[in-house]
Design an enzyme around this catalytic site. Sequence first.
Site, PDB file in Angstrom:
ATOM      1  N   TYR A  57       0.948  -1.363   0.174  1.00  0.00           N
ATOM      2  CA  TYR A  57      -0.217   0.123   0.047  1.00  0.00           C
ATOM      3  C   TYR A  57       0.708   1.281  -0.078  1.00  0.00           C
ATOM      4  O   TYR A  57       1.418   1.485   0.936  1.00  0.00           O
ATOM      5  CB  TYR A  57      -0.893   0.179   1.321  1.00  0.00           C
ATOM      6  CG  TYR A  57      -1.998  -1.180   1.177  1.00  0.00           C
ATOM      7  CD1 TYR A  57      -2.280  -1.901   0.314  1.00  0.00           C
ATOM      8  CD2 TYR A  57      -2.657  -1.298   2.453  1.00  0.00           C
ATOM      9  CE1 TYR A  57      -3.274  -2.989   0.242  1.00  0.00           C
ATOM     10  CE2 TYR A  57      -3.504  -2.418   2.469  1.00  0.00           C
ATOM     11  CZ  TYR A  57      -3.903  -3.133   1.454  1.00  0.00           C
ATOM     12  OH  TYR A  57      -5.033  -4.096   1.425  1.00  0.00           O
ATOM     13  N   GLN A 174      -9.081 -13.284   5.139  1.00  0.00           N
ATOM     14  CA  GLN A 174      -9.506 -11.905   4.652  1.00  0.00           C
ATOM     15  C   GLN A 174     -10.238 -12.177   3.185  1.00  0.00           C
ATOM     16  O   GLN A 174      -9.460 -12.664   2.541  1.00  0.00           O
ATOM     17  CB  GLN A 174      -8.417 -10.905   4.742  1.00  0.00           C
ATOM     18  CG  GLN A 174      -9.030  -9.390   4.420  1.00  0.00           C
ATOM     19  CD  GLN A 174      -7.908  -8.444   4.774  1.00  0.00           C
ATOM     20  OE1 GLN A 174      -7.985  -7.226   4.059  1.00  0.00           O
ATOM     21  NE2 GLN A 174      -7.019  -8.675   5.418  1.00  0.00           N
ATOM     22  N   TYR A 202     -13.116  -7.018   3.607  1.00  0.00           N
ATOM     23  CA  TYR A 202     -12.800  -5.862   2.941  1.00  0.00           C
ATOM     24  C   TYR A 202     -13.448  -5.313   1.905  1.00  0.00           C
ATOM     25  O   TYR A 202     -14.332  -6.120   1.428  1.00  0.00           O
ATOM     26  CB  TYR A 202     -11.051  -5.858   2.645  1.00  0.00           C
ATOM     27  CG  TYR A 202     -10.910  -6.656   1.248  1.00  0.00           C
ATOM     28  CD1 TYR A 202     -11.023  -6.158   0.039  1.00  0.00           C
ATOM     29  CD2 TYR A 202     -10.522  -8.104   1.399  1.00  0.00           C
ATOM     30  CE1 TYR A 202     -10.865  -6.895  -0.987  1.00  0.00           C
ATOM     31  CE2 TYR A 202     -10.241  -8.761   0.312  1.00  0.00           C
ATOM     32  CZ  TYR A 202     -10.452  -8.223  -0.907  1.00  0.00           C
ATOM     33  OH  TYR A 202     -10.198  -9.080  -2.098  1.00  0.00           O
ATOM     34  N   LEU A 205     -17.724  -1.479   2.089  1.00  0.00           N
ATOM     35  CA  LEU A 205     -18.304  -0.226   1.567  1.00  0.00           C
ATOM     36  C   LEU A 205     -18.085  -0.001   0.149  1.00  0.00           C
ATOM     37  O   LEU A 205     -18.303   0.987  -0.417  1.00  0.00           O
ATOM     38  CB  LEU A 205     -18.058   1.093   1.985  1.00  0.00           C
ATOM     39  CG  LEU A 205     -18.376   1.075   3.515  1.00  0.00           C
ATOM     40  CD1 LEU A 205     -17.837   2.350   4.440  1.00  0.00           C
ATOM     41  CD2 LEU A 205     -19.875   0.956   3.893  1.00  0.00           C
ATOM     42  N   LYS A 213     -21.802   8.607  -0.395  1.00  0.00           N
ATOM     43  CA  LYS A 213     -20.929   9.703  -0.526  1.00  0.00           C
ATOM     44  C   LYS A 213     -20.729  10.245  -1.987  1.00  0.00           C
ATOM     45  O   LYS A 213     -20.637  11.345  -2.624  1.00  0.00           O
ATOM     46  CB  LYS A 213     -19.417   9.468  -0.126  1.00  0.00           C
ATOM     47  CG  LYS A 213     -18.452  10.457  -0.500  1.00  0.00           C
ATOM     48  CD  LYS A 213     -17.016  10.388   0.198  1.00  0.00           C
ATOM     49  CE  LYS A 213     -15.906  11.649  -0.134  1.00  0.00           C
ATOM     50  NZ  LYS A 213     -14.714  11.239   0.516  1.00  0.00           N
TER      51      LYS A 213
END
Length: 261
Positions: A57, A174, A202, A205, A213
């Site tokens: 990341y 995960q 994960y 959203l 949003k």
Amino acid sequence: MEYVKLGSTPLEVSRIGFGCWAIGGHGYGYVDGDVSKRAIRKALDLEINFFDTANVYGFGYSESLLSEALGERRHNVVIATKVGVNWDSKGKTYRDCSPRNISQSLEESLRRLKVDCIPLYQIHWHDGKTRIDEIMDTLGRCRESGKIKYIGFCGFPTALIDVACSLGELVSMQALYNVKRRENEKTMKNCFYGHRMAVVAYEVLGRGLFSGKYGAGSRFGEKDTRGNDPEFQGKQLARNIEISRVLGEVGAKHGKSAAQT
């Protein structure tokens, strides 16, 4: 905040974790580091104690930023990071689960996170060539040396997880999971019920899609991969906006936002 045990371990983690992909910048375009640090500290104020990052990341930036934002509190939370995706000098990524890469990347993650032991060390993705027994043997040695506490996998199919569990202790898996993407349910159930593993979901959203949003007029920066993601385009985007709208309506009846729903 509610807390649960991390699989069969004694570690108690918040049900809501802080995902650190976006703060790395890579894949999301420019991200203000100061805003990211404020978000991490806000998470701490809300009693979130589980922070999930990865060495890839931001090519290490996410880990460094997380450590800086946590400060001394990094020793009192559960930091989960990952290994298995490497990159070259031009920023091109590739999967690499070789023992050499795992050992080298672990040392680099320890340095960036400024800790002596990583609570949860996860294999990000299988590279399709390194044998599972080699991976588990390498991780086992890392654990015996005291540099990692527990081992987890991310994005692995059921068959590989079953083999890995026969070779050593895995405490978590995960997988992508949200209101629209539910294809990993079978693997998640197998891990939870069959192996007593924690399940870390994960993109709950949908990279922000189901937060309420974004809308049809939303635009993303040149280096933000969501700009080329089919989920953010055309009919799929319209469907996702509708899902977000319904989530918002349901949440409003209970005093919650679309994201909280």
